[in-house]
Design a protein around this motif. Sequence first.
Motif: not given
Length: 301
Positions: A191-192, A195-196
């Motif tokens: 998920r990170d 998001r990035q």
Amino acid sequence: MSARLDWDTDGRAWPNREHSRFLRAGGIRWHVQEMGQGPRLLLLHGTAASTHSFRALAPLLAPHFSLLIPDLPGHAFTEMPPGGRLSLPVMRDLLRALLGATGFAPEMAAGHSAGAAVLCRTALDAPEFRPKRIVSLNGALLPFDGLTGRVAPGLARALYANPIAPRVFAFLAGEESVKRLIGNMGSRIDRDGVRQYAALMGNPGHVAAALGMMTHWDLDGLARDLSRLPVPLTLVTAATDRAVPPATAAAVRKILPTAEVVALKGVGHLAHEEKPPLVADALLDAARRDGLLAEAPPPGG
């Protein structure tokens, strides 16, 4: 919405931020990350990505290599070059300027997707750029086949010529749309990472750079020249890659029979983000075979 990402705000929680610095080379301000110790390894990301793409891979490599990882021109926190023309020759010249400014002479270089094309073009044209090996991570080294190859460049040119297009793309970018795009390339990332990518694709300046690369990219010329590549080439492929299918490696080997292929299973175009240890092992194996690193001790040894 800012035309460019701002380090003090957008970069506050950037992956591996503590290893970042800024410098000027080739007339632009670069964002680079440096870490590790050992033989010098240059890592280049692909179109529309950034240093964040190596957020998990770089710490695995740092105990073995001295790493230089830049944001490519126009991407993330690196400035767009004057005129905004992001062709392969321009990328080659800017990379040479960066390496000259840092004094970093790579003993090995690895590039993902379009990053691999930049490395090969540089090795073909720059006598001072002679790593012992280039590792292509799902490298986009040949023109795309079929309808995609005919339509995508023209579409990118049309969008690039419209100053509103990057803002429209950025406005529409969101985590769900980015997740679908990544899925269409045969990958699933954490998920990170999503998001990035959403943060990058939500920025008009970054989108303009991605469109600029697609607009000015000449892989036909690279394909004609690959047979005289003066550096050994390893082609790392991923079984579920839908952007640069594994069959592309076979086509590259018809041009350059000395290229070796390392096939990874269970990963797609963003293999280095899906399973970083798998890609780290491939790079470490190549470095050991080239004598850059000592052979790994046998299990239990």
